[in-house]
Design a protein around this motif. Structure first.
Motif, PDB file in Angstrom:
ATOM      1  N   HIS A  48      75.576  26.447 -78.917  1.00  0.00           N
ATOM      2  CA  HIS A  48      76.379  27.646 -78.686  1.00  0.00           C
ATOM      3  C   HIS A  48      76.895  28.227 -79.995  1.00  0.00           C
ATOM      4  O   HIS A  48      76.856  29.441 -80.203  1.00  0.00           O
ATOM      5  CB  HIS A  48      77.552  27.324 -77.758  1.00  0.00           C
ATOM      6  CG  HIS A  48      78.379  28.524 -77.448  1.00  0.00           C
ATOM      7  ND1 HIS A  48      78.172  29.288 -76.323  1.00  0.00           N
ATOM      8  CD2 HIS A  48      79.388  29.125 -78.126  1.00  0.00           C
ATOM      9  CE1 HIS A  48      79.023  30.297 -76.325  1.00  0.00           C
ATOM     10  NE2 HIS A  48      79.776  30.211 -77.399  1.00  0.00           N
ATOM     11  N   TYR A  49      77.404  27.380 -80.868  1.00  0.00           N
ATOM     12  CA  TYR A  49      78.008  27.824 -82.131  1.00  0.00           C
ATOM     13  C   TYR A  49      77.063  27.579 -83.309  1.00  0.00           C
ATOM     14  O   TYR A  49      77.516  27.251 -84.405  1.00  0.00           O
ATOM     15  CB  TYR A  49      79.331  27.105 -82.362  1.00  0.00           C
ATOM     16  CG  TYR A  49      80.404  27.458 -81.359  1.00  0.00           C
ATOM     17  CD1 TYR A  49      80.953  28.733 -81.318  1.00  0.00           C
ATOM     18  CD2 TYR A  49      80.883  26.515 -80.453  1.00  0.00           C
ATOM     19  CE1 TYR A  49      81.935  29.068 -80.404  1.00  0.00           C
ATOM     20  CE2 TYR A  49      81.872  26.834 -79.537  1.00  0.00           C
ATOM     21  CZ  TYR A  49      82.397  28.116 -79.520  1.00  0.00           C
ATOM     22  OH  TYR A  49      83.380  28.435 -78.616  1.00  0.00           O
ATOM     23  N   ALA A  50      75.769  27.755 -83.103  1.00  0.00           N
ATOM     24  CA  ALA A  50      74.760  27.446 -84.122  1.00  0.00           C
ATOM     25  C   ALA A  50      75.056  28.102 -85.464  1.00  0.00           C
ATOM     26  O   ALA A  50      74.851  27.487 -86.520  1.00  0.00           O
ATOM     27  CB  ALA A  50      73.373  27.859 -83.626  1.00  0.00           C
ATOM     28  N   GLU A  51      75.567  29.329 -85.450  1.00  0.00           N
ATOM     29  CA  GLU A  51      75.822  30.044 -86.706  1.00  0.00           C
ATOM     30  C   GLU A  51      77.008  29.477 -87.480  1.00  0.00           C
ATOM     31  O   GLU A  51      77.215  29.803 -88.647  1.00  0.00           O
ATOM     32  CB  GLU A  51      76.027  31.548 -86.449  1.00  0.00           C
ATOM     33  CG  GLU A  51      77.301  31.882 -85.696  1.00  0.00           C
ATOM     34  CD  GLU A  51      77.195  31.790 -84.182  1.00  0.00           C
ATOM     35  OE1 GLU A  51      78.123  32.274 -83.511  1.00  0.00           O
ATOM     36  OE2 GLU A  51      76.221  31.234 -83.652  1.00  0.00           O
ATOM     37  N   HIS A  52      77.793  28.599 -86.842  1.00  0.00           N
ATOM     38  CA  HIS A  52      78.984  28.033 -87.484  1.00  0.00           C
ATOM     39  C   HIS A  52      78.857  26.555 -87.842  1.00  0.00           C
ATOM     40  O   HIS A  52      79.754  26.000 -88.475  1.00  0.00           O
ATOM     41  CB  HIS A  52      80.202  28.191 -86.563  1.00  0.00           C
ATOM     42  CG  HIS A  52      80.517  29.598 -86.224  1.00  0.00           C
ATOM     43  ND1 HIS A  52      80.723  30.580 -87.167  1.00  0.00           N
ATOM     44  CD2 HIS A  52      80.663  30.212 -85.026  1.00  0.00           C
ATOM     45  CE1 HIS A  52      80.985  31.725 -86.570  1.00  0.00           C
ATOM     46  NE2 HIS A  52      80.943  31.538 -85.264  1.00  0.00           N
ATOM     47  N   VAL A  53      77.762  25.907 -87.460  1.00  0.00           N
ATOM     48  CA  VAL A  53      77.637  24.458 -87.608  1.00  0.00           C
ATOM     49  C   VAL A  53      77.859  23.991 -89.043  1.00  0.00           C
ATOM     50  O   VAL A  53      78.463  22.940 -89.269  1.00  0.00           O
ATOM     51  CB  VAL A  53      76.268  23.964 -87.070  1.00  0.00           C
ATOM     52  CG1 VAL A  53      75.999  22.518 -87.439  1.00  0.00           C
ATOM     53  CG2 VAL A  53      76.217  24.134 -85.561  1.00  0.00           C
ATOM     54  N   LYS A  55      79.710  25.444 -91.328  1.00  0.00           N
ATOM     55  CA  LYS A  55      80.965  25.943 -91.903  1.00  0.00           C
ATOM     56  C   LYS A  55      82.034  24.854 -91.854  1.00  0.00           C
ATOM     57  O   LYS A  55      82.010  23.978 -90.987  1.00  0.00           O
ATOM     58  CB  LYS A  55      81.413  27.200 -91.167  1.00  0.00           C
ATOM     59  CG  LYS A  55      80.407  28.343 -91.365  1.00  0.00           C
ATOM     60  CD  LYS A  55      80.812  29.597 -90.667  1.00  0.00           C
ATOM     61  CE  LYS A  55      79.749  30.663 -90.918  1.00  0.00           C
ATOM     62  NZ  LYS A  55      79.929  31.825 -90.071  1.00  0.00           N
ATOM     63  N   PRO A  56      82.975  24.905 -92.779  1.00  0.00           N
ATOM     64  CA  PRO A  56      83.987  23.834 -92.858  1.00  0.00           C
ATOM     65  C   PRO A  56      84.850  23.686 -91.605  1.00  0.00           C
ATOM     66  O   PRO A  56      85.324  22.590 -91.307  1.00  0.00           O
ATOM     67  CB  PRO A  56      84.870  24.237 -94.045  1.00  0.00           C
ATOM     68  CG  PRO A  56      84.231  25.397 -94.692  1.00  0.00           C
ATOM     69  CD  PRO A  56      83.113  25.891 -93.829  1.00  0.00           C
ATOM     70  N   PHE A  57      85.029  24.758 -90.844  1.00  0.00           N
ATOM     71  CA  PHE A  57      85.886  24.690 -89.659  1.00  0.00           C
ATOM     72  C   PHE A  57      85.154  24.180 -88.422  1.00  0.00           C
ATOM     73  O   PHE A  57      85.775  23.940 -87.387  1.00  0.00           O
ATOM     74  CB  PHE A  57      86.517  26.060 -89.353  1.00  0.00           C
ATOM     75  CG  PHE A  57      85.521  27.139 -89.037  1.00  0.00           C
ATOM     76  CD1 PHE A  57      84.993  27.283 -87.755  1.00  0.00           C
ATOM     77  CD2 PHE A  57      85.101  28.022 -90.028  1.00  0.00           C
ATOM     78  CE1 PHE A  57      84.081  28.279 -87.456  1.00  0.00           C
ATOM     79  CE2 PHE A  57      84.187  29.030 -89.739  1.00  0.00           C
ATOM     80  CZ  PHE A  57      83.677  29.155 -88.447  1.00  0.00           C
ATOM     81  N   TYR A  58      83.827  23.994 -88.506  1.00  0.00           N
ATOM     82  CA  TYR A  58      83.069  23.624 -87.314  1.00  0.00           C
ATOM     83  C   TYR A  58      83.534  22.323 -86.648  1.00  0.00           C
ATOM     84  O   TYR A  58      83.649  22.289 -85.416  1.00  0.00           O
ATOM     85  CB  TYR A  58      81.555  23.572 -87.575  1.00  0.00           C
ATOM     86  CG  TYR A  58      80.834  23.191 -86.303  1.00  0.00           C
ATOM     87  CD1 TYR A  58      80.657  24.122 -85.289  1.00  0.00           C
ATOM     88  CD2 TYR A  58      80.427  21.878 -86.063  1.00  0.00           C
ATOM     89  CE1 TYR A  58      80.072  23.782 -84.079  1.00  0.00           C
ATOM     90  CE2 TYR A  58      79.833  21.531 -84.861  1.00  0.00           C
ATOM     91  CZ  TYR A  58      79.666  22.477 -83.873  1.00  0.00           C
ATOM     92  OH  TYR A  58      79.092  22.116 -82.682  1.00  0.00           O
ATOM     93  N   PRO A  59      83.804  21.253 -87.386  1.00  0.00           N
ATOM     94  CA  PRO A  59      84.225  20.018 -86.695  1.00  0.00           C
ATOM     95  C   PRO A  59      85.439  20.219 -85.789  1.00  0.00           C
ATOM     96  O   PRO A  59      85.465  19.697 -84.663  1.00  0.00           O
ATOM     97  CB  PRO A  59      84.527  19.048 -87.849  1.00  0.00           C
ATOM     98  CG  PRO A  59      83.620  19.515 -88.951  1.00  0.00           C
ATOM     99  CD  PRO A  59      83.630  21.031 -88.836  1.00  0.00           C
ATOM    100  N   SER A  60      86.414  20.995 -86.220  1.00  0.00           N
ATOM    101  CA  SER A  60      87.582  21.204 -85.353  1.00  0.00           C
ATOM    102  C   SER A  60      87.221  22.098 -84.164  1.00  0.00           C
ATOM    103  O   SER A  60      87.744  21.912 -83.060  1.00  0.00           O
ATOM    104  CB  SER A  60      88.759  21.793 -86.135  1.00  0.00           C
ATOM    105  OG  SER A  60      88.472  23.088 -86.585  1.00  0.00           O
TER     106      SER A  60
END
Length: 152
Positions: A48-53, A55-60
């Motif tokens: 779903h969030y492939a474009e953000h994987v 990025k530093p905020f992705y784990p949260s």
């Protein structure tokens, strides 16, 4: 007619706002054509969030979206993508206008209650992640003639 995906995120479910949020879409005259509650897995979150994987905020983000069940909605209507996004308000609940879902119920950037597709391509991709075509209920509400003119 256009379709979009709306997710009632874990905070909406935990705060027991599901009915109030769904009622807003229905009151607007939008047609809910599919709905289900599910637990987002880390694998689904990555899709779903492939474009953000990366990025530093992705784990949260992944931790949040997988923390509790969500409700996925397929919604249909005229210009539904824009209509729904206008109904949601700004991403950050602190910046969202009163009268919008986030403006009325959220005071956070991440815990902002809802996700909605941001364009036709995203809507098509996201809908296919959450619903199979057989799960979409094609119907025309009998009150449609009282919600919009026949030439709209």
């Amino acid at each position: 007619m256009q379709r979009t995906l709306v997710l009632l995120k874990p905070d909406a479910v935990q705060r027991r706002l599901m009915g109030q949020l769904i009622a807003r879409f229905e009151a607007k005259g939008l047609n809910i054509i599919a709905m289900k509650m599910l637990q987002v897995t880390p694998e689904l979150a990555k899709q779903h969030y492939a474009e953000h994987v990366d990025k530093p905020f992705y784990p949260s983000l992944e931790s949040f979206i997988t923390s509790a069940p969500i409700v996925a909605l397929a919604i249909e209507g005229l210009d539904v993508i824009k209509v729904v996004r206008d109904m949601l308000g700004a991403t950050n609940g602190l910046s969202a206008a009163a009268g919008t879902i986030r403006g009325d119920f959220s005071s956070s950037r991440q815990m902002n209650l809802v996700h909605a597709s941001d364009g036709p391509e995203a809507a098509q991709r996201e809908l296919s992640l959450y619903f199979e075509e057989a799960e979409i209920c094609h119907y025309e509400p009998v009150l449609t003639p009282f919600m919009r003119a026949s030439d709209e």
